[in-house]
Design a protein around this motif. Structure first.
Motif, PDB file in Angstrom:
ATOM      1  N   GLY A   4      44.518 -21.857  32.411  1.00 51.52           N
ATOM      2  CA  GLY A   4      44.579 -21.269  33.719  1.00 51.52           C
ATOM      3  C   GLY A   4      44.794 -22.298  34.772  1.00 51.52           C
ATOM      4  N   GLY A   5      44.786 -23.596  34.374  1.00 51.39           N
ATOM      5  CA  GLY A   5      45.173 -24.620  35.317  1.00 51.39           C
ATOM      6  C   GLY A   5      44.046 -25.342  35.983  1.00 51.39           C
ATOM      7  N   GLY A   6      42.785 -25.006  35.671  1.00 54.70           N
ATOM      8  CA  GLY A   6      41.689 -25.737  36.281  1.00 54.70           C
ATOM      9  C   GLY A   6      41.241 -25.134  37.581  1.00 54.70           C
ATOM     10  N   ILE A   7      40.053 -25.567  38.003  1.00 59.10           N
ATOM     11  CA  ILE A   7      39.402 -24.943  39.150  1.00 59.10           C
ATOM     12  C   ILE A   7      40.180 -25.139  40.449  1.00 59.10           C
ATOM     13  CG2 ILE A   7      37.952 -26.944  39.624  1.00 59.10           C
ATOM     14  CD1 ILE A   7      35.726 -25.004  40.370  1.00 59.10           C
ATOM     15  N   LEU A   8      40.917 -26.255  40.582  1.00 53.93           N
ATOM     16  CA  LEU A   8      41.585 -26.539  41.851  1.00 53.93           C
ATOM     17  C   LEU A   8      42.976 -25.917  41.958  1.00 53.93           C
ATOM     18  CD1 LEU A   8      40.590 -30.277  42.400  1.00 53.93           C
ATOM     19  CD2 LEU A   8      39.559 -28.237  43.399  1.00 53.93           C
ATOM     20  N   ARG A   9      43.520 -25.459  40.843  1.00 54.81           N
ATOM     21  CA  ARG A   9      44.863 -24.864  40.866  1.00 54.81           C
ATOM     22  C   ARG A   9      44.717 -23.351  40.952  1.00 54.81           C
ATOM     23  NH1 ARG A   9      48.382 -27.470  36.151  1.00 54.81           N
ATOM     24  NH2 ARG A   9      49.941 -26.103  37.142  1.00 54.81           N
ATOM     25  N   GLN A  10      44.605 -22.872  42.174  1.00 57.89           N
ATOM     26  CA  GLN A  10      44.342 -21.459  42.418  1.00 57.89           C
ATOM     27  C   GLN A  10      45.428 -20.869  43.321  1.00 57.89           C
ATOM     28  OE1 GLN A  10      42.012 -19.980  40.836  1.00 57.89           O
ATOM     29  NE2 GLN A  10      40.730 -21.686  40.165  1.00 57.89           N
ATOM     30  N   PRO A  11      45.629 -19.551  43.252  1.00 62.51           N
ATOM     31  CA  PRO A  11      46.565 -18.891  44.169  1.00 62.51           C
ATOM     32  C   PRO A  11      46.116 -19.061  45.623  1.00 62.51           C
ATOM     33  CG  PRO A  11      45.912 -17.428  42.370  1.00 62.51           C
ATOM     34  CD  PRO A  11      45.018 -18.616  42.293  1.00 62.51           C
ATOM     35  N   MET A  12      47.069 -18.997  46.546  1.00 62.61           N
ATOM     36  CA  MET A  12      46.740 -19.142  47.959  1.00 62.61           C
ATOM     37  C   MET A  12      45.779 -18.063  48.439  1.00 62.61           C
ATOM     38  SD  MET A  12      47.974 -21.873  49.163  1.00 62.61           S
ATOM     39  CE  MET A  12      47.626 -21.509  50.898  1.00 62.61           C
ATOM     40  N   SER A  13      45.853 -16.890  47.845  1.00 59.86           N
ATOM     41  CA  SER A  13      44.939 -15.813  48.243  1.00 59.86           C
ATOM     42  C   SER A  13      43.495 -16.194  47.960  1.00 59.86           C
ATOM     43  CB  SER A  13      45.287 -14.521  47.501  1.00 59.86           C
ATOM     44  OG  SER A  13      45.211 -14.704  46.095  1.00 59.86           O
ATOM     45  N   VAL A  14      43.269 -16.931  46.867  1.00 64.25           N
ATOM     46  CA  VAL A  14      41.912 -17.387  46.536  1.00 64.25           C
ATOM     47  C   VAL A  14      41.439 -18.413  47.560  1.00 64.25           C
ATOM     48  CG1 VAL A  14      40.542 -18.665  44.835  1.00 64.25           C
ATOM     49  CG2 VAL A  14      42.133 -16.890  44.085  1.00 64.25           C
ATOM     50  N   TRP A  15      42.333 -19.356  47.937  1.00 66.08           N
ATOM     51  CA  TRP A  15      41.950 -20.367  48.917  1.00 66.08           C
ATOM     52  C   TRP A  15      41.692 -19.737  50.285  1.00 66.08           C
ATOM     53  CZ3 TRP A  15      39.995 -24.356  46.984  1.00 66.08           C
ATOM     54  CH2 TRP A  15      40.520 -24.957  45.832  1.00 66.08           C
ATOM     55  N   THR A 120      32.049  -8.729  48.572  1.00 63.22           N
ATOM     56  CA  THR A 120      33.427  -8.436  48.165  1.00 63.22           C
ATOM     57  C   THR A 120      34.198  -9.715  47.879  1.00 63.22           C
ATOM     58  OG1 THR A 120      33.296  -6.536  49.660  1.00 63.22           O
ATOM     59  CG2 THR A 120      35.449  -7.061  48.759  1.00 63.22           C
ATOM     60  N   ALA A 121      33.926 -10.779  48.623  1.00 60.92           N
ATOM     61  CA  ALA A 121      34.625 -12.048  48.415  1.00 60.92           C
ATOM     62  C   ALA A 121      34.401 -12.576  47.008  1.00 60.92           C
ATOM     63  CB  ALA A 121      34.169 -13.074  49.447  1.00 60.92           C
ATOM     64  N   LEU A 122      33.167 -12.478  46.519  1.00 66.21           N
ATOM     65  CA  LEU A 122      32.886 -12.947  45.164  1.00 66.21           C
ATOM     66  C   LEU A 122      33.712 -12.162  44.149  1.00 66.21           C
ATOM     67  CD1 LEU A 122      31.416 -14.633  43.095  1.00 66.21           C
ATOM     68  CD2 LEU A 122      29.463 -13.064  43.257  1.00 66.21           C
ATOM     69  N   ALA A 123      33.761 -10.835  44.302  1.00 69.08           N
ATOM     70  CA  ALA A 123      34.529 -10.007  43.379  1.00 69.08           C
ATOM     71  C   ALA A 123      36.023 -10.322  43.467  1.00 69.08           C
ATOM     72  CB  ALA A 123      34.283  -8.527  43.676  1.00 69.08           C
ATOM     73  N   VAL A 124      36.530 -10.540  44.688  1.00 69.91           N
ATOM     74  CA  VAL A 124      37.950 -10.847  44.876  1.00 69.91           C
ATOM     75  C   VAL A 124      38.292 -12.193  44.254  1.00 69.91           C
ATOM     76  CG1 VAL A 124      39.696 -11.452  46.611  1.00 69.91           C
ATOM     77  CG2 VAL A 124      38.285  -9.419  46.925  1.00 69.91           C
ATOM     78  N   ILE A 125      37.449 -13.202  44.478  1.00 71.34           N
ATOM     79  CA  ILE A 125      37.707 -14.524  43.917  1.00 71.34           C
ATOM     80  C   ILE A 125      37.651 -14.485  42.396  1.00 71.34           C
ATOM     81  CG2 ILE A 125      36.772 -16.864  43.697  1.00 71.34           C
ATOM     82  CD1 ILE A 125      36.037 -16.734  46.663  1.00 71.34           C
ATOM     83  N   VAL A 126      36.654 -13.774  41.834  1.00 72.38           N
ATOM     84  CA  VAL A 126      36.557 -13.665  40.378  1.00 72.38           C
ATOM     85  C   VAL A 126      37.793 -12.971  39.813  1.00 72.38           C
ATOM     86  CG1 VAL A 126      35.312 -12.539  38.485  1.00 72.38           C
ATOM     87  CG2 VAL A 126      34.041 -13.744  40.263  1.00 72.38           C
ATOM     88  N   GLY A 127      38.292 -11.951  40.516  1.00 77.00           N
ATOM     89  CA  GLY A 127      39.442 -11.208  40.027  1.00 77.00           C
ATOM     90  C   GLY A 127      40.760 -11.956  40.147  1.00 77.00           C
ATOM     91  N   ALA A 128      40.890 -12.827  41.150  1.00 77.81           N
ATOM     92  CA  ALA A 128      42.175 -13.473  41.422  1.00 77.81           C
ATOM     93  C   ALA A 128      42.250 -14.917  40.944  1.00 77.81           C
ATOM     94  CB  ALA A 128      42.464 -13.431  42.926  1.00 77.81           C
ATOM     95  N   ALA A 129      41.108 -15.543  40.658  1.00 80.76           N
ATOM     96  CA  ALA A 129      41.111 -16.976  40.346  1.00 80.76           C
ATOM     97  C   ALA A 129      41.647 -17.258  38.953  1.00 80.76           C
ATOM     98  CB  ALA A 129      39.694 -17.538  40.478  1.00 80.76           C
ATOM     99  N   SER A 130      42.234 -18.444  38.797  1.00 80.85           N
ATOM    100  CA  SER A 130      42.656 -18.933  37.482  1.00 80.85           C
ATOM    101  C   SER A 130      41.453 -19.556  36.785  1.00 80.85           C
ATOM    102  CB  SER A 130      43.754 -19.993  37.639  1.00 80.85           C
ATOM    103  OG  SER A 130      44.860 -19.476  38.348  1.00 80.85           O
ATOM    104  N   GLY A 131      41.409 -19.450  35.475  1.00 79.71           N
ATOM    105  CA  GLY A 131      40.357 -20.127  34.721  1.00 79.71           C
ATOM    106  C   GLY A 131      39.158 -19.277  34.392  1.00 79.71           C
ATOM    107  N   GLY A 132      39.199 -17.990  34.722  1.00 77.75           N
ATOM    108  CA  GLY A 132      38.120 -17.100  34.340  1.00 77.75           C
ATOM    109  C   GLY A 132      36.960 -17.082  35.307  1.00 77.75           C
ATOM    110  N   ALA A 133      35.935 -16.310  34.935  1.00 76.32           N
ATOM    111  CA  ALA A 133      34.790 -16.072  35.821  1.00 76.32           C
ATOM    112  C   ALA A 133      34.015 -17.348  36.126  1.00 76.32           C
ATOM    113  CB  ALA A 133      33.861 -15.036  35.201  1.00 76.32           C
ATOM    114  N   GLU A 134      33.888 -18.242  35.139  1.00 79.14           N
ATOM    115  CA  GLU A 134      33.109 -19.468  35.355  1.00 79.14           C
ATOM    116  C   GLU A 134      33.718 -20.309  36.475  1.00 79.14           C
ATOM    117  OE1 GLU A 134      32.418 -23.786  33.334  1.00 79.14           O
ATOM    118  OE2 GLU A 134      33.012 -22.144  32.028  1.00 79.14           O
ATOM    119  N   SER A 135      35.045 -20.517  36.415  1.00 82.17           N
ATOM    120  CA  SER A 135      35.728 -21.306  37.450  1.00 82.17           C
ATOM    121  C   SER A 135      35.603 -20.638  38.804  1.00 82.17           C
ATOM    122  CB  SER A 135      37.210 -21.484  37.092  1.00 82.17           C
ATOM    123  OG  SER A 135      37.358 -22.262  35.933  1.00 82.17           O
TER     124      SER A 135
END
Length: 403
Positions: A4-15, A120-135
């Motif tokens: 999934g690219g690691g914790i720092l490689r995330q979509p702009m929507s996550v940032w 809601t932010a937690l749910a959105v980040i978990v749903g959109a982030a790369s690397g799964g729920a832990e990341s």
């Protein structure tokens, strides 16, 4: 890390969501450096000013029960925007307050917006982030730590000019977050099944989730004793208080992101919670002894170091609440946050009142007792937390998996 690219490689929507989360969490520590200034400016006692925390977290806790109901009907993006809009309005209104009662009331409205956004932010980040729920959860906790550490600095810098300025500053930053969410976050799909208002309470019937939530209630009482009462006993300027709580916030952030995961791999989540609660209790006693002796250096050192167990607890409690039951994550989050934020609502007024009426060491002794109570709940109900072994296994697997 997992694929999934690691914790720092995330979509702009996550940032974009994470940035808004940083600002939202800034609101927790923002008022710390200016609490004495607010008390002086509005001719209020410390316990009266502590109601800024109580109203904020009480409304946040109760509103958590409705966040899933709202987001399942209007969607995650719209819920985020409604929450942000409420924070913008009530933060700006807080800056116009002419009495403690007005300020407390506006902070309550701020808490409503905060609940809608944070859950809601937690749910959105978990749903959109790369690397799964832990990341995603680590990223969320990093936003929390960064916001909590930046809040006192912003509060000190603006509060030294005027105690009203931090509130207007928060409204401005939240407006920027609002724009980023509008532009960068795609509309989220609504769940196929709408969440019932009673769902978070029903979710707490699960032994693991209720154990996690009520342990976190005691922990949050100790946490917010440090946050809400300590500014009054430091006897420092807004800059001094801001610097102390910036150091504390940095410890929170570092422990959340870099301390919790490896400790979970080596010790297991439940043991990390025991360790962190015990360390927080020791540091609370350290503050109590220092406060009783009038040793400011001891208060400062123990306060800053308390950020380490608080950071560990924040990450492990959040992960545990998300994974310990079979409830949907937004529902589990709402039920867990309803219970745990009650500790944040009760502690500021009770601790400050005890400090005023009995002695400055008493609130921290009570905080240490609450840590011990949390450890007792964890131990006596440990059989409900066996499913957390899979969370610890996930950490181990991610640690050895190729990048």
């Amino acid at each position: 890390m997992s694929s999934g690219g690691g914790i720092l490689r995330q979509p702009m929507s996550v940032w974009a969501t994470a940035f808004a989360a940083v600002v939202a969490f800034m609101g927790i520590g923002l008022v710390d450096p200016i609490l004495p200034s607010i008390a002086q400016g509005l001719k209020a006692t410390p316990s009266e000013v502590s109601l800024l925390f109580t109203s904020y977290f009480l409304v946040t806790a109760v509103a958590m029960l409705a966040t899933g109901w709202v987001s399942s009907r209007i969607g995650g993006k719209r819920t985020l925007l409604v929450g942000l809009a409420l924070v913008i309005v009530f933060a700006a209104l807080a800056g116009t307050s002419t009495s403690v009662a007005e300020l407390v009331g506006f902070r309550a409205g701020w808490g409503l917006g905060n609940a809608l956004f944070v859950a809601t932010a937690l749910a959105v980040i978990v749903g959109a982030a790369s690397g799964g729920a832990e990341s995603a959860i680590i990223l969320y906790e990093a936003a929390l730590g960064l916001g909590i550490s930046a809040g006192p600095l912003v509060g000190a810098l603006l509060g030294d000019w005027n105690w009203r300025a931090p509130f207007f500053g928060t409204a401005t930053l939240m407006a920027a977050g609002f724009v980023l969410i509008v532009v960068l976050l795609k509309a989220t799909s609504r769940p196929a099944v709408k969440t019932r208002l009673s769902a978070p309470i029903r979710a707490l019937a699960h032994g693991g989730l209720s154990t996690t939530a009520f342990t976190a209630l005691f922990y949050n009482f100790a946490f917010f004793t440090v946050l809400a009462f300590t500014p009054f006993i430091l006897g420092m300027s807004p800059y001094g208080i801001g610097a102390v709580f910036f150091g504390w916030g940095v410890c929170v952030a570092l422990a959340s992101v870099f301390g919790a995961p490896p400790l979970q791999r080596r010790l297991g989540s439940v043991n990390v919670l025991h360790l962190a609660l015990a360390l927080l209790a020791v540091l609370q006693i350290g503050i109590a002894v220092s406060a009783g002796a009038g040793a400011r250096t001891g208060i400062i050192v123990c306060t800053i170091l308390s950020g380490i167990p608080i950071g560990l607890n924040n990450t492990v409690f959040t992960e545990s609440a998300m994974e310990v039951s079979d409830a949907p994550r937004p529902v589990a989050s709402a039920g867990y946050n309803f219970v745990r934020w009650m500790g944040g609502a009760l502690a500021p007024f009770i601790a400050t009142k005890l400090g005023e009426e009995i002695g400055v060491a008493v609130p921290y002794v009570l905080g240490a007792v609450c840590c011990a109570a949390g450890m007792t709940v964890l131990y006596t109900r440990r059989h409900h937390l066996r499913s957390l072994a899979r969370v610890d296994l996930d950490h181990t697997v991610h640690d050895v998996a190729p990048a």
